[in-house]
Design a protein around this motif. Structure first.
Motif, PDB file in Angstrom:
ATOM      1  N   PRO A   1      17.231  47.828  50.312  1.00  0.00           N
ATOM      2  CA  PRO A   1      16.498  46.860  49.900  1.00  0.00           C
ATOM      3  C   PRO A   1      16.694  45.141  50.328  1.00  0.00           C
ATOM      4  CG  PRO A   1      17.549  47.754  48.061  1.00  0.00           C
ATOM      5  CD  PRO A   1      17.820  48.620  49.325  1.00  0.00           C
ATOM      6  N   ALA A   2      17.781  44.936  50.060  1.00  0.00           N
ATOM      7  CA  ALA A   2      18.338  43.457  50.101  1.00  0.00           C
ATOM      8  C   ALA A   2      18.373  43.054  51.389  1.00  0.00           C
ATOM      9  CB  ALA A   2      19.736  43.476  49.576  1.00  0.00           C
ATOM     10  N   SER A   3      18.976  43.746  52.273  1.00  0.00           N
ATOM     11  CA  SER A   3      19.096  43.381  53.944  1.00  0.00           C
ATOM     12  C   SER A   3      17.653  43.401  54.505  1.00  0.00           C
ATOM     13  CB  SER A   3      20.125  44.271  54.830  1.00  0.00           C
ATOM     14  OG  SER A   3      19.731  45.737  54.343  1.00  0.00           O
ATOM     15  N   THR A   4      16.790  44.710  53.972  1.00  0.00           N
ATOM     16  CA  THR A   4      15.687  44.692  54.605  1.00  0.00           C
ATOM     17  C   THR A   4      14.463  43.640  54.443  1.00  0.00           C
ATOM     18  OG1 THR A   4      15.822  47.035  54.837  1.00  0.00           O
ATOM     19  CG2 THR A   4      13.708  46.256  55.028  1.00  0.00           C
ATOM     20  N   GLU A   5      14.705  43.108  53.090  1.00  0.00           N
ATOM     21  CA  GLU A   5      13.831  41.972  52.507  1.00  0.00           C
ATOM     22  C   GLU A   5      14.171  40.858  53.136  1.00  0.00           C
ATOM     23  OE1 GLU A   5      12.642  39.725  48.436  1.00  0.00           O
ATOM     24  OE2 GLU A   5      14.602  40.939  48.468  1.00  0.00           O
ATOM     25  N   LYS A   6      15.556  40.712  53.314  1.00  0.00           N
ATOM     26  CA  LYS A   6      15.842  39.199  54.147  1.00  0.00           C
ATOM     27  C   LYS A   6      15.412  39.367  55.384  1.00  0.00           C
ATOM     28  CE  LYS A   6      20.238  36.704  55.423  1.00  0.00           C
ATOM     29  NZ  LYS A   6      21.577  36.635  55.477  1.00  0.00           N
ATOM     30  N   LEU A   7      15.713  40.460  56.388  1.00  0.00           N
ATOM     31  CA  LEU A   7      15.089  40.381  57.641  1.00  0.00           C
ATOM     32  C   LEU A   7      13.502  40.380  57.684  1.00  0.00           C
ATOM     33  CD1 LEU A   7      17.586  42.958  59.043  1.00  0.00           C
ATOM     34  CD2 LEU A   7      17.358  40.607  59.699  1.00  0.00           C
ATOM     35  N   HIS A   8      12.871  41.089  56.818  1.00  0.00           N
ATOM     36  CA  HIS A   8      11.248  41.049  56.646  1.00  0.00           C
ATOM     37  C   HIS A   8      10.770  39.796  56.474  1.00  0.00           C
ATOM     38  CE1 HIS A   8       7.618  41.354  54.549  1.00  0.00           C
ATOM     39  NE2 HIS A   8       7.264  42.313  55.433  1.00  0.00           N
ATOM     40  N   SER A   9      11.721  38.706  55.795  1.00  0.00           N
ATOM     41  CA  SER A   9      11.403  37.325  55.442  1.00  0.00           C
ATOM     42  C   SER A   9      11.226  36.588  56.741  1.00  0.00           C
ATOM     43  CB  SER A   9      12.134  36.894  54.483  1.00  0.00           C
ATOM     44  OG  SER A   9      11.829  35.622  54.190  1.00  0.00           O
ATOM     45  N   LYS A  10      12.257  36.880  57.546  1.00  0.00           N
ATOM     46  CA  LYS A  10      12.421  36.263  58.766  1.00  0.00           C
ATOM     47  C   LYS A  10      11.045  36.559  59.751  1.00  0.00           C
ATOM     48  CE  LYS A  10      17.274  35.278  59.499  1.00  0.00           C
ATOM     49  NZ  LYS A  10      18.359  35.475  60.522  1.00  0.00           N
ATOM     50  N   LEU A  11      10.732  37.664  59.639  1.00  0.00           N
ATOM     51  CA  LEU A  11       9.772  38.232  60.505  1.00  0.00           C
ATOM     52  C   LEU A  11       8.359  37.308  60.038  1.00  0.00           C
ATOM     53  CD1 LEU A  11       8.378  40.078  62.637  1.00  0.00           C
ATOM     54  CD2 LEU A  11       8.083  41.563  60.834  1.00  0.00           C
ATOM     55  N   ILE A  12       8.191  37.264  58.915  1.00  0.00           N
ATOM     56  CA  ILE A  12       7.002  36.798  58.398  1.00  0.00           C
ATOM     57  C   ILE A  12       6.939  35.366  58.636  1.00  0.00           C
ATOM     58  CG2 ILE A  12       5.343  36.418  56.517  1.00  0.00           C
ATOM     59  CD1 ILE A  12       5.486  39.302  57.513  1.00  0.00           C
ATOM     60  N   GLU A  13       8.127  34.679  58.660  1.00  0.00           N
ATOM     61  CA  GLU A  13       8.316  33.373  58.605  1.00  0.00           C
ATOM     62  C   GLU A  13       7.987  33.058  60.417  1.00  0.00           C
ATOM     63  OE1 GLU A  13      11.939  30.151  58.830  1.00  0.00           O
ATOM     64  OE2 GLU A  13      11.997  31.647  57.359  1.00  0.00           O
ATOM     65  N   ASN A  14       8.741  33.949  61.173  1.00  0.00           N
ATOM     66  CA  ASN A  14       8.491  33.785  62.793  1.00  0.00           C
ATOM     67  C   ASN A  14       6.484  33.793  62.937  1.00  0.00           C
ATOM     68  OD1 ASN A  14      11.028  33.589  63.132  1.00  0.00           O
ATOM     69  ND2 ASN A  14      11.284  35.445  63.951  1.00  0.00           N
ATOM     70  N   ILE A  15       6.193  34.817  62.164  1.00  0.00           N
ATOM     71  CA  ILE A  15       4.835  34.858  62.500  1.00  0.00           C
ATOM     72  C   ILE A  15       4.079  33.845  61.896  1.00  0.00           C
ATOM     73  CG2 ILE A  15       2.533  36.230  62.001  1.00  0.00           C
ATOM     74  CD1 ILE A  15       4.436  38.679  61.810  1.00  0.00           C
ATOM     75  N   LEU A  16       4.235  33.148  60.948  1.00  0.00           N
ATOM     76  CA  LEU A  16       3.513  31.817  60.708  1.00  0.00           C
ATOM     77  C   LEU A  16       3.835  30.667  61.632  1.00  0.00           C
ATOM     78  CD1 LEU A  16       3.908  32.335  56.799  1.00  0.00           C
ATOM     79  CD2 LEU A  16       1.999  32.830  58.296  1.00  0.00           C
ATOM     80  N   GLU A  17       5.157  30.693  61.949  1.00  0.00           N
ATOM     81  CA  GLU A  17       5.267  29.723  63.061  1.00  0.00           C
ATOM     82  C   GLU A  17       4.709  29.774  64.256  1.00  0.00           C
ATOM     83  OE1 GLU A  17       9.598  30.005  63.710  1.00  0.00           O
ATOM     84  OE2 GLU A  17      10.066  28.818  61.648  1.00  0.00           O
ATOM     85  N   VAL A  18       4.496  31.027  64.725  1.00  0.00           N
ATOM     86  CA  VAL A  18       3.636  31.271  65.762  1.00  0.00           C
ATOM     87  C   VAL A  18       2.028  30.593  65.547  1.00  0.00           C
ATOM     88  CG1 VAL A  18       2.475  32.828  67.375  1.00  0.00           C
ATOM     89  CG2 VAL A  18       4.982  33.218  66.562  1.00  0.00           C
ATOM     90  N   LEU A  19       1.652  30.914  64.400  1.00  0.00           N
ATOM     91  CA  LEU A  19       0.170  30.492  63.922  1.00  0.00           C
ATOM     92  C   LEU A  19       0.306  28.872  63.596  1.00  0.00           C
ATOM     93  CD1 LEU A  19      -0.864  33.283  61.673  1.00  0.00           C
ATOM     94  CD2 LEU A  19      -1.177  33.334  63.987  1.00  0.00           C
ATOM     95  N   ASN A  20       1.406  28.328  63.357  1.00  0.00           N
ATOM     96  CA  ASN A  20       1.190  26.870  63.347  1.00  0.00           C
ATOM     97  C   ASN A  20       1.323  26.183  64.810  1.00  0.00           C
ATOM     98  OD1 ASN A  20       1.279  24.406  61.886  1.00  0.00           O
ATOM     99  ND2 ASN A  20       3.673  24.508  62.057  1.00  0.00           N
ATOM    100  N   GLU A  21       1.789  27.033  65.856  1.00  0.00           N
ATOM    101  CA  GLU A  21       1.887  26.607  67.039  1.00  0.00           C
ATOM    102  C   GLU A  21       0.415  26.776  68.014  1.00  0.00           C
ATOM    103  OE1 GLU A  21       4.435  26.782  70.914  1.00  0.00           O
ATOM    104  OE2 GLU A  21       5.543  27.456  69.169  1.00  0.00           O
ATOM    105  N   ILE A  22       0.043  28.124  67.743  1.00  0.00           N
ATOM    106  CA  ILE A  22      -1.065  28.409  68.470  1.00  0.00           C
ATOM    107  C   ILE A  22      -2.212  28.428  67.335  1.00  0.00           C
ATOM    108  CG2 ILE A  22      -2.204  30.555  69.587  1.00  0.00           C
ATOM    109  CD1 ILE A  22       0.553  31.498  70.318  1.00  0.00           C
ATOM    110  N   LYS A  23      -3.004  27.496  67.547  1.00  0.00           N
ATOM    111  CA  LYS A  23      -3.986  27.151  66.274  1.00  0.00           C
ATOM    112  C   LYS A  23      -5.203  28.009  66.474  1.00  0.00           C
ATOM    113  CE  LYS A  23      -1.711  23.414  65.614  1.00  0.00           C
ATOM    114  NZ  LYS A  23      -0.974  23.309  64.716  1.00  0.00           N
ATOM    115  N   GLY A  24      -5.835  27.877  65.393  1.00  0.00           N
ATOM    116  CA  GLY A  24      -7.119  28.712  64.918  1.00  0.00           C
ATOM    117  C   GLY A  24      -6.772  29.991  64.187  1.00  0.00           C
ATOM    118  N   GLY A  25      -5.573  30.466  63.630  1.00  0.00           N
ATOM    119  CA  GLY A  25      -5.189  31.538  63.100  1.00  0.00           C
ATOM    120  C   GLY A  25      -4.933  31.437  61.537  1.00  0.00           C
ATOM    121  N   ILE A  26      -5.435  32.323  60.796  1.00  0.00           N
ATOM    122  CA  ILE A  26      -5.233  32.423  59.446  1.00  0.00           C
ATOM    123  C   ILE A  26      -4.673  33.908  59.067  1.00  0.00           C
ATOM    124  CG2 ILE A  26      -5.984  32.435  57.043  1.00  0.00           C
ATOM    125  CD1 ILE A  26      -6.240  29.820  58.533  1.00  0.00           C
TER     126      ILE A  26
END
Length: 282
Positions: free
Chosen positions: A43-68
């Motif tokens: 649980p602990a390590s998976t949650e940490k790595l999963h958080s990074k994944l979601i953070e990366n996705i939101l960074e992509v949407l911040n750079e490539i406009k138009g996505g929610i």
């Protein structure tokens, strides 16, 4: 009840009434495989790595406009382009976002390996079309909703990734709208009654072609004739119209790995007119 949700800075108020309207959008569905089992074991390590994944996705949407990015269910994420944020080239932006998201995911898989964890998988589906957007529900419970065939079809494309062993699967609408500069490889011709009463192509999103800045080089680099899958796609069109011999001539100089889906279809339906009936339960 959560009334607002932040998606890289945009606040979505699910309690505010938004009149139901129809709009052409592109839907991207991302799904993590094996996440439930991993978080139960580590649980602990998976949650940490999963958080990074979601953070990366939101960074992509911040750079490539138009996505929610909304809604989000832990291992399942739905992103809509041109829904609440206007984006004229929403099909291009969805394809570009999918490629970057998957590339970032592959980098994160290396971190999963360093942590000596089982490696999860990811698949993405993309569809484009007219969709209803607005507030649905009642006074006690309501939320901004996106409903329509494009949502259902994007979910189907994501699930078909497993069957065809690819990472990103798109419908024929996205393939037609987004090339060039994006490169696609036809996977099959399917019939799925929940989406359409006519057979339709599905394709793998392979990558984005190089585009030159000079005008004449731009036209050359984005022309259909520069598509490395052109002969393969022409062979498909001839095959489904029953012109088998002509189809085979286009395949003579096509790499085996590229033409394998068409060869398999020919083996299933030697006389052409092939389409794969997708069970409605999928």
């Amino acid at each position: 009840v959560v009334s607002t949700q932040s998606t890289w800075g945009l606040e979505i108020d699910h309690l505010q009434m938004v009149e139901l309207t129809i709009k052409k959008i592109t839907v991207l569905v991302a799904n993590l495989h094996g996440f439930h089992g991993l978080i139960l074991k580590h649980p602990a390590s998976t949650e940490k790595l999963h958080s990074k994944l979601i953070e990366n996705i939101l960074e992509v949407l911040n750079e490539i406009k138009g996505g929610i990015a909304d809604p989000f269910y832990g291992d399942h994420l739905l992103v809509t382009f041109n829904s609440l944020l206007s984006c004229s080239s929403h099909y291009h932006n969805a394809c570009r976002a999918a490629l970057v998201i998957y590339k970032n995911f592959e980098n994160l898989r290396q971190e999963w390996a360093k942590a000596d964890l089982e490696l999860p998988g990811m698949s993405l589906g993309i569809s484009s079309g007219s969709t209803y957007i607005g507030t649905l529900g009642c006074s006690a419970m309501k939320r901004l909703s996106i409903v329509g065939p494009a949502v259902s079809c994007a979910c189907l494309m994501e699930r078909l990734c497993h069957h065809y062993k690819v990472s990103i699967c798109v419908d024929n609408v996205v393939m037609d709208l987004a090339k060039p500069p994006f490169l696609f490889k036809i996977l099959d011709r399917i019939m799925y009654e929940k989406i359409s009463d006519q057979p339709t192509y599905i394709a793998e999103l392979v990558g984005e072609g190089k585009v030159a800045t000079d005008e004449w080089m731009y036209e050359l680099s984005t022309s259909e004739a520069n598509d490395p899958y052109l002969n393969y796609h022409n062979a498909w069109k001839l095959y489904v119209n029953g012109r088998i011999d002509e189809s085979m001539t286009y395949l003579e100089n096509v790499d085996l790995n590229i033409k394998r889906p068409l060869i398999e279809a020919m083996q299933r339906s030697p006389k052409g007119q092939h389409f794969h009936q997708i069970p409605w339960l999928i």
